[in-house]
Scaffold this active site. Sequence first.
Site, PDB file in Angstrom:
ATOM      1  N   GLU A  42      28.780  61.662 -47.218  1.00 62.18           N
ATOM      2  CA  GLU A  42      30.223  62.130 -47.562  1.00 62.18           C
ATOM      3  C   GLU A  42      30.507  63.604 -47.164  1.00 62.18           C
ATOM      4  O   GLU A  42      31.155  64.015 -46.550  1.00 62.18           O
ATOM      5  CB  GLU A  42      30.560  61.358 -48.705  1.00 62.18           C
ATOM      6  CG  GLU A  42      32.340  61.690 -48.883  1.00 62.18           C
ATOM      7  CD  GLU A  42      32.817  62.989 -49.403  1.00 62.18           C
ATOM      8  OE1 GLU A  42      34.069  63.279 -49.322  1.00 62.18           O
ATOM      9  OE2 GLU A  42      32.076  63.833 -49.726  1.00 62.18           O
ATOM     10  N   ASP A  66      25.191  60.963 -51.642  1.00 62.75           N
ATOM     11  CA  ASP A  66      24.609  62.202 -51.278  1.00 62.75           C
ATOM     12  C   ASP A  66      25.606  63.297 -52.182  1.00 62.75           C
ATOM     13  O   ASP A  66      26.470  63.083 -52.635  1.00 62.75           O
ATOM     14  CB  ASP A  66      24.984  62.603 -49.871  1.00 62.75           C
ATOM     15  CG  ASP A  66      26.452  62.769 -49.430  1.00 62.75           C
ATOM     16  OD1 ASP A  66      27.073  62.003 -49.924  1.00 62.75           O
ATOM     17  OD2 ASP A  66      26.729  63.683 -48.636  1.00 62.75           O
TER      18      ASP A  66
HETATM   19 ZN   LIG Z   1      32.671  63.982 -53.066  1.00 68.53          ZN
END
Ligand SMILES: [Zn+2]
Length: 415
Positions: free
Chosen positions: A178, A83
């Site tokens: 994340e 992401d």
């Molecule tokens: Zn990162």
Amino acid sequence: MQPNFDQELEDRLVRYAAIDSQSDETSSSTPSTGIQFDMLNLLVAELQEIGAENVTLTDYGVVLATIPATAPGPAIGLLAHVDTAPQFNATGVKPRVIKNYDGGDITYPDNPDLVLSPQKSPYLASKQGDDLITASGLTLLGADDKAGVAIVMTLARHLLANPDIKHPKIRLAFTPDEEIGRGVGERLPKDLDVDFAYTLDGGDAGEIVYESFSADRAVVTVKGVSIHPGWAKEKMVNAAHLAAKIVQTLPQATMTPETTDGREGFIHITDMNGGSSEMEIKLILRDFELDGLATKGDLLRSVCDAVQASEPRAEITCEIFPQYRNMRYWLENDMTPVELALAACRAHGIEPISAPIRGGTDGSRLTEFGVPTPNIFTGMQNVHGPLEWISVQDMAKATEVCLTLVQKAVAHESR
Ligand SMILES: [Zn+2]
């Protein structure tokens, strides 16, 4: 002969960065956005193509794969997140390669007002002659963490194509979400099944990070007494005034993100909502040490208690929830993963930098779950904004360090 990874890394980052895979903290689904599957599915196909084993996409959105051992030693995990940050536009990324950077100002085709200047960045100034990758001015680049993905994939392709290179079992993991703190769920440590791991998610060449913040979050609720304002005399208790009092009493000239750095912690108000009858204040507490974190929680509670004592008819509650812990608490019991990374860096003539990171990584959570996971550099700079850039040669250094690291691990006993 040392292999040259430059072209493959450049091609991979350009290919991955053009794919929109931004996460969304307001979403409750897993992964938080469906577009992250565009990256996850591509990686499944590419891993199968290079001959990785046990390639799987879990129902919680993580791509896992195995590079079989060619020698005994501890099983090692390599992780990167697919992401990109929700803080800036990530749709329509047009990666641009600047070959043999001349050391001057960098301008942007899609945004004439934007300039990346080596005068403001000594690190950029030191990259004259490198090949740089940037976005085109309207979006972030997403080297955070597509650079990590490119490095792990390049290393995997190289190891699978050269089975004569001696290394223990390697497990690869590409995680979603994340950037919104939801990359590592409870099932990942068992499914990853390694002795220790590394995230490829750091900045300057040489960064080997094994200290993160310890983090709590807090929710303060203030309930007032609600009544028609025309008949409110000596009856109404306005929650907004009391919430303001709490905010006003908390430290402001110290112990905030904007007044601290290095090893100092802070209390940060992230959100305040409500009205005269009820207010909610959301905060995050950060410190590198657990006693420092507890002190900040105690301070917040005592402020709430004091404001409560000033108005007994109100109802003020303060709840504190743990988020993640400094990975050093676990790593200092067995520094093997850190020492391997430091030795691999030095083997390439790169002096390691191990400054504590003022945040958390996927590795903080993994370490807490029993998989020690320091963070290794990728070269990414100015992340989460339009001036994000990376040197292809820094990415190549990270790839070479990881290649040396997995070979050095052969000598180590599996715990
Ligand atoms: Zn990162």
